[in-house]
Design an enzyme around this catalytic site. Structure first.
Site, PDB file in Angstrom:
ATOM      1  N   ILE A  78      -2.691 -51.564 -46.549  1.00 31.94           N
ATOM      2  CA  ILE A  78      -1.492 -52.397 -46.492  1.00 31.94           C
ATOM      3  C   ILE A  78      -0.355 -51.627 -45.826  1.00 31.94           C
ATOM      4  CG2 ILE A  78       0.134 -53.779 -47.854  1.00 31.94           C
ATOM      5  CD1 ILE A  78      -2.140 -53.863 -50.020  1.00 31.94           C
ATOM      6  N   ASN A 130      -1.426 -38.415 -47.590  1.00 27.74           N
ATOM      7  CA  ASN A 130      -2.339 -37.250 -47.602  1.00 27.74           C
ATOM      8  C   ASN A 130      -3.774 -37.642 -47.249  1.00 27.74           C
ATOM      9  OD1 ASN A 130      -3.153 -38.635 -49.820  1.00 27.74           O
ATOM     10  ND2 ASN A 130      -2.887 -36.967 -51.295  1.00 27.74           N
ATOM     11  N   LYS A 163      -6.007 -46.912 -56.255  1.00 25.11           N
ATOM     12  CA  LYS A 163      -5.980 -48.348 -56.574  1.00 25.11           C
ATOM     13  C   LYS A 163      -7.336 -48.946 -56.960  1.00 25.11           C
ATOM     14  CE  LYS A 163      -7.139 -50.499 -52.319  1.00 25.11           C
ATOM     15  NZ  LYS A 163      -7.000 -51.741 -51.577  1.00 25.11           N
ATOM     16  N   SER A 182       1.415 -55.216 -58.533  1.00 23.23           N
ATOM     17  CA  SER A 182       0.148 -55.957 -58.446  1.00 23.23           C
ATOM     18  C   SER A 182       0.119 -57.095 -59.448  1.00 23.23           C
ATOM     19  CB  SER A 182      -1.011 -54.988 -58.736  1.00 23.23           C
ATOM     20  OG  SER A 182      -2.210 -55.708 -58.969  1.00 23.23           O
ATOM     21  N   TYR A 236      -5.305 -48.461 -63.996  1.00 19.74           N
ATOM     22  CA  TYR A 236      -4.654 -48.782 -62.701  1.00 19.74           C
ATOM     23  C   TYR A 236      -3.541 -49.795 -62.940  1.00 19.74           C
ATOM     24  CZ  TYR A 236      -3.738 -51.587 -58.620  1.00 19.74           C
ATOM     25  OH  TYR A 236      -3.082 -52.309 -57.646  1.00 19.74           O
ATOM     26  N   LYS A 289       0.836 -49.669 -62.725  1.00 21.37           N
ATOM     27  CA  LYS A 289       1.725 -50.604 -62.032  1.00 21.37           C
ATOM     28  C   LYS A 289       2.790 -51.132 -62.997  1.00 21.37           C
ATOM     29  CE  LYS A 289      -0.045 -50.324 -57.977  1.00 21.37           C
ATOM     30  NZ  LYS A 289       0.719 -49.662 -56.898  1.00 21.37           N
ATOM     31  N   TYR A 293       1.379 -58.024 -55.633  1.00 19.83           N
ATOM     32  CA  TYR A 293       0.389 -58.552 -54.688  1.00 19.83           C
ATOM     33  C   TYR A 293      -0.694 -59.287 -55.448  1.00 19.83           C
ATOM     34  CZ  TYR A 293       1.976 -54.418 -52.021  1.00 19.83           C
ATOM     35  OH  TYR A 293       2.699 -53.434 -51.385  1.00 19.83           O
ATOM     36  N   LEU A 346     -14.027 -57.922 -52.851  1.00 19.86           N
ATOM     37  CA  LEU A 346     -14.938 -58.976 -52.398  1.00 19.86           C
ATOM     38  C   LEU A 346     -15.055 -59.074 -50.884  1.00 19.86           C
ATOM     39  CD1 LEU A 346     -16.762 -61.415 -53.044  1.00 19.86           C
ATOM     40  CD2 LEU A 346     -14.699 -62.839 -52.978  1.00 19.86           C
ATOM     41  N   PHE A 385     -20.218 -61.795 -59.290  1.00 18.13           N
ATOM     42  CA  PHE A 385     -20.048 -61.359 -60.684  1.00 18.13           C
ATOM     43  C   PHE A 385     -19.672 -62.538 -61.584  1.00 18.13           C
ATOM     44  CE2 PHE A 385     -20.927 -57.335 -59.336  1.00 18.13           C
ATOM     45  CZ  PHE A 385     -19.932 -56.635 -58.677  1.00 18.13           C
ATOM     46  N   GLY A 430     -13.608 -56.512 -67.269  1.00 18.98           N
ATOM     47  CA  GLY A 430     -12.212 -56.369 -66.822  1.00 18.98           C
ATOM     48  C   GLY A 430     -11.758 -57.498 -65.926  1.00 18.98           C
ATOM     49  N   ASP A 431     -12.681 -58.336 -65.436  1.00 16.78           N
ATOM     50  CA  ASP A 431     -12.260 -59.441 -64.569  1.00 16.78           C
ATOM     51  C   ASP A 431     -11.568 -60.538 -65.368  1.00 16.78           C
ATOM     52  OD1 ASP A 431     -13.061 -58.499 -62.150  1.00 16.78           O
ATOM     53  OD2 ASP A 431     -14.908 -59.645 -62.035  1.00 16.78           O
TER      54      ASP A 431
HETATM   55  C1  WQD Z   1     -12.253 -60.533 -56.420  1.00 18.75           C
HETATM   56  C2  WQD Z   1     -13.264 -61.481 -57.054  1.00 18.75           C
HETATM   57  C3  WQD Z   1     -14.764 -60.378 -58.566  1.00 18.75           C
HETATM   58  C4  WQD Z   1     -16.876 -57.960 -55.576  1.00 18.75           C
HETATM   59  C5  WQD Z   1      -8.437 -56.063 -57.552  1.00 18.75           C
HETATM   60  C6  WQD Z   1      -7.359 -55.406 -58.358  1.00 18.75           C
HETATM   61  C7  WQD Z   1      -6.012 -55.868 -57.868  1.00 18.75           C
HETATM   62  C8  WQD Z   1      -5.905 -55.596 -56.410  1.00 18.75           C
HETATM   63  C9  WQD Z   1      -6.984 -56.354 -55.672  1.00 18.75           C
HETATM   64  C10 WQD Z   1      -4.992 -53.486 -55.674  1.00 18.75           C
HETATM   65  C11 WQD Z   1     -13.496 -61.200 -58.538  1.00 18.75           C
HETATM   66  C12 WQD Z   1     -15.520 -60.947 -57.361  1.00 18.75           C
HETATM   67  C13 WQD Z   1     -15.986 -58.845 -56.166  1.00 18.75           C
HETATM   68  C14 WQD Z   1     -18.267 -58.254 -55.579  1.00 18.75           C
HETATM   69  C15 WQD Z   1     -17.810 -60.303 -56.747  1.00 18.75           C
HETATM   70  N1  WQD Z   1      -6.030 -54.196 -56.174  1.00 18.75           N
HETATM   71  N2  WQD Z   1     -16.453 -59.992 -56.742  1.00 18.75           N
HETATM   72  N3  WQD Z   1     -18.676 -59.433 -56.167  1.00 18.75           N
HETATM   73  O1  WQD Z   1     -10.633 -57.501 -59.001  1.00 18.75           O
HETATM   74  O2  WQD Z   1      -9.477 -59.640 -58.177  1.00 18.75           O
HETATM   75  O3  WQD Z   1      -8.414 -57.430 -57.816  1.00 18.75           O
HETATM   76  O4  WQD Z   1      -8.244 -55.875 -56.180  1.00 18.75           O
HETATM   77  O5  WQD Z   1      -3.889 -53.892 -55.424  1.00 18.75           O
HETATM   78  O6  WQD Z   1      -5.022 -55.173 -58.573  1.00 18.75           O
HETATM   79  O7  WQD Z   1      -7.488 -55.802 -59.718  1.00 18.75           O
HETATM   80  O8  WQD Z   1     -10.421 -57.998 -56.514  1.00 18.75           O
HETATM   81  O9  WQD Z   1     -11.953 -58.133 -54.616  1.00 18.75           O
HETATM   82  O10 WQD Z   1     -12.626 -56.718 -56.636  1.00 18.75           O
HETATM   83  O11 WQD Z   1     -12.635 -59.205 -56.804  1.00 18.75           O
HETATM   84  O12 WQD Z   1     -18.208 -61.370 -57.283  1.00 18.75           O
HETATM   85  O13 WQD Z   1     -19.124 -57.485 -55.063  1.00 18.75           O
HETATM   86  O14 WQD Z   1     -14.538 -61.283 -56.418  1.00 18.75           O
HETATM   87  O15 WQD Z   1     -15.507 -60.569 -59.761  1.00 18.75           O
HETATM   88  O16 WQD Z   1     -13.712 -62.427 -59.200  1.00 18.75           O
HETATM   89  P1  WQD Z   1      -9.800 -58.197 -57.991  1.00 18.75           P
HETATM   90  P2  WQD Z   1     -11.957 -57.935 -56.091  1.00 18.75           P
END
Ligand code: WQD
Length: 338
Positions: free
Chosen positions: A15, A35, A87, A127, A152, A156, A180, A203, A221, A300-301
């Protein structure tokens, strides 16, 4: 005539690099400090290719107070944007102390550096994870924060709290917190994109790596959530839209338009998409079918989180330009180029 000299802490990151491009295109001089913990120096070539400007990056560990103070002796900044943080949600569970030490010390050192030189105008990268499992959807800035789901997310929340307390004491120090949602995609030029030093876990980059044959398959997931198609819902925002919001937030501070301190804005496009809908967007724009299977939920999701973006639209004049197809198109073009 430059609009001002801005420190971008974490300026070679995903970003950060897109924000450096947007700041330059909007008339600012930029100095980066990074760094390269989760980025590569080559991104400076991409920034130069897009903007014609060779940005200087100071290879500084911002968690190191002495090194950061030296950086602030070299430049007089008119403002700063603080991205520099670890992050990875999963990694933060395994390494909480590293996350607290790095993410909090780097913020404290940047605040201290600005204060010592009598400067202000700090944009803090927060976040949507500070909302945890929100009680209401879409999420508004007034939606109460819930207990963090990971160290994490806690860093924040703590970063926000540090700025609330600091600005209460130093009322002339102006700050804005940007929460974000899910940043994704790459610069339309294809010159910069998500090029993390660590393996992708988000994702969209996982999808493009599977599409490019760099990973065997994607695991969805969870498909038993109470959503349109059973997979989880997020608010995906193109990284260039997100970058421009930082430029607008900085100008908002520098022009003295903030009525609260710190100011607080959600940055999501205001639409929730399921995992399967994002996969279908990839298939639509790439013409390829993606190799994926459905697996168990990820610890954690949250089930669903997406933003109400009214405040950023009204107070910053921010209007996202890109949709999920643009996200997937630019992400895929970047993946094929890497
Ligand atoms: C998105 C969705 C997963 C991978 C995190 C941090 C957030 C920010 C953005 C920094 C979810 C699903 C993912 C995969 C899947 N980070 N998924 N299979 O967890 O929403 O947010 O990243 O700023 O603070 O919490 O992002 O992209 O990991 O997941 O099904 O192989 O995709 O379960 O529903 P997330 P993500």
């Amino acid at each position: 005539m430059s609009k001002g000299k801005i420190l971008v802490a974490g300026g070679t990151g995903y970003i950060g690099s897109h924000t450096v491009v947007d700041l330059i295109e909007n008339g600012f001089d930029v100095v980066s400090a990074d760094n390269y913990h989760n980025s590569k120096a080559g991104v400076l070539d991409g920034i130069e290719a897009i903007t014609g400007v060779r940005v200087v990056n100071h290879t500084v560990d911002l968690a190191d107070a002495e090194a950061t103070a030296k950086l602030f002796e070299k430049h007089q900044f008119d403002g700063a944007i603080h991205f520099a943080a670890y992050k990875a949600v999963g990694e933060s569970v395994d390494k909480p102390l590293e996350y607290f030490r790095n993410n909090l010390n780097s913020l404290l050192n940047v605040i201290d550096g600005l204060r010592r030189q009598g400067s202000s105008n700090l944009v803090f990268s927060s976040s949507c994870s500070v909302y945890g499992n929100a009680d209401e959807l879409p999420v508004r800035e007034s939606t109460p924060r819930k207990p963090a789901e990971s160290p994490y997310a806690r860093t924040k929340q703590m970063g926000e709290d540090i700025l609330y307390d600091f600005c209460a004491k130093h009322t002339d120090f102006q700050a804005v917190l940007l929460r974000y949602f899910n940043p994704a995609g790459a610069h339309p030029s294809g010159r910069i994109g998500e090029d993390a030093a660590n393996p992708a876990s988000n994702l969209v980059p996982v999808i493009t790596e599977v599409g490019a044959g760099k990973r065997e398959k994607l695991t969805v997931f969870g498909s038993d959530y109470d959503t349109r198609d059973g997979s989880a819902v997020r608010d995906y925002i193109h990284v260039s839209d997100l970058a421009h919001a930082h430029t607008l937030a900085l100008q908002f501070l520098m022009e003295g338009r903030s009525t609260e301190n710190p100011s607080l804005f959600n940055l999501g496009i205001g639409e929730g998409l399921t995992v399967l809908e994002v996969i279908h967007a990839f298939e639509r724009v790439s013409g390829k079918s993606l190799n994926y299977e459905v697996g168990p939920r990820r610890a954690g999701d949250v089930v669903a989180v997406y933003a109400d973006r009214t405040k950023a639209s009204q107070e910053l004049g921010w209007e996202p330009q890109y949709d999920v197809d643009d996200i997937m198109r630019t992400a895929w073009a970047w993946e094929e180029k890497r």
